[in-house]
Design an enzyme around this catalytic site. Structure first.
Site, mmCIF file in Angstrom:
data_model
loop_
_atom_site.group_PDB
_atom_site.id
_atom_site.type_symbol
_atom_site.label_atom_id
_atom_site.label_comp_id
_atom_site.label_asym_id
_atom_site.label_seq_id
_atom_site.Cartn_x
_atom_site.Cartn_y
_atom_site.Cartn_z
ATOM 1 N NE ARG A 35 -3.698 2.149 2.596
ATOM 2 C CZ ARG A 35 -3.523 3.417 2.945
ATOM 3 N NH1 ARG A 35 -2.326 3.845 3.310
ATOM 4 N NH2 ARG A 35 -4.532 4.251 2.924
ATOM 5 C CG HIS A 36 -0.738 5.023 -1.051
ATOM 6 N ND1 HIS A 36 -0.878 5.897 0.008
ATOM 7 C CD2 HIS A 36 -1.987 4.722 -1.448
ATOM 8 C CE1 HIS A 36 -2.153 6.117 0.233
ATOM 9 N NE2 HIS A 36 -2.862 5.401 -0.635
ATOM 10 C CG ASN A 42 -3.459 8.313 3.567
ATOM 11 O OD1 ASN A 42 -2.426 8.150 2.932
ATOM 12 N ND2 ASN A 42 -4.644 7.986 3.077
ATOM 13 N NE ARG A 85 -3.322 7.826 -2.829
ATOM 14 C CZ ARG A 85 -4.283 8.455 -3.500
ATOM 15 N NH1 ARG A 85 -4.114 9.714 -3.885
ATOM 16 N NH2 ARG A 85 -5.413 7.839 -3.779
ATOM 17 C CD GLU A 108 -8.855 4.665 -3.297
ATOM 18 O OE1 GLU A 108 -9.795 3.855 -3.458
ATOM 19 O OE2 GLU A 108 -8.044 4.592 -2.373
#
Length: 142
Positions: A35-36, A42, A85, A108
């Site tokens: 995952r980034h 976030n 990202r 995404e």
């Protein structure tokens, strides 16, 4: 470590090395999902969606940590979302200078008007993939 079984036979072993590195072993192939790293969105509990934010300092450190964890694996290439990202994360973890393939099919999902808004309090419902939800000016999940 947990396994996926079919008719009492293990068909997939999954080992979670950290919260963002997942190694899947099946037959003689290993898929490593990373995952980034963290972005400011976030950090502030905002919905990223297609927002093209960059990694913050913590995210860069997380990507370096992931690189250390997967450095012992021999990999052939990296497939990454073209969002910044994800690109940054892919470049940091690519310690062996292998080919990075940027694929629009794994970006995404588009949360439309919800992008960069607070994640709802009942987060478990928010991320429920089986939930039928239409996002104003975004993608729906069916």
């Amino acid at each position: 470590m947990f396994s996926v079984k079919k008719r009492n036979q293990t068909i997939l072993d999954i080992k979670i090395s950290s919260f963002f590195v997942i190694i899947i072993k099946r037959w003689n192939m290993k898929l490593i999902f990373v995952r980034h790293g963290q972005t400011d969105a976030n950090l502030n509990n905002l919905i990223n969606g297609l927002n093209d934010g960059v990694l913050n300092e913590t995210g860069i450190e997380q990507a370096k940590e992931a690189a250390n964890k997967i450095d012992t694996y021999d990999y052939d290439f990296i497939i990454s979302s073209p969002l910044t990202r994800a690109k940054q994360t892919a470049e940091i973890i690519n310690t062996k200078n292998k080919k990075i393939i940027y694929d629009d099919r794994i970006v995404e999902r588009d949360f439309g008007d919800y992008t960069l808004k607070q994640v709802p309090e009942n987060e478990s419902d928010w991320w429920n993939a089986k939930q039928v939800k239409n996002y104003e000016n975004g993608e729906s999940v069916i």
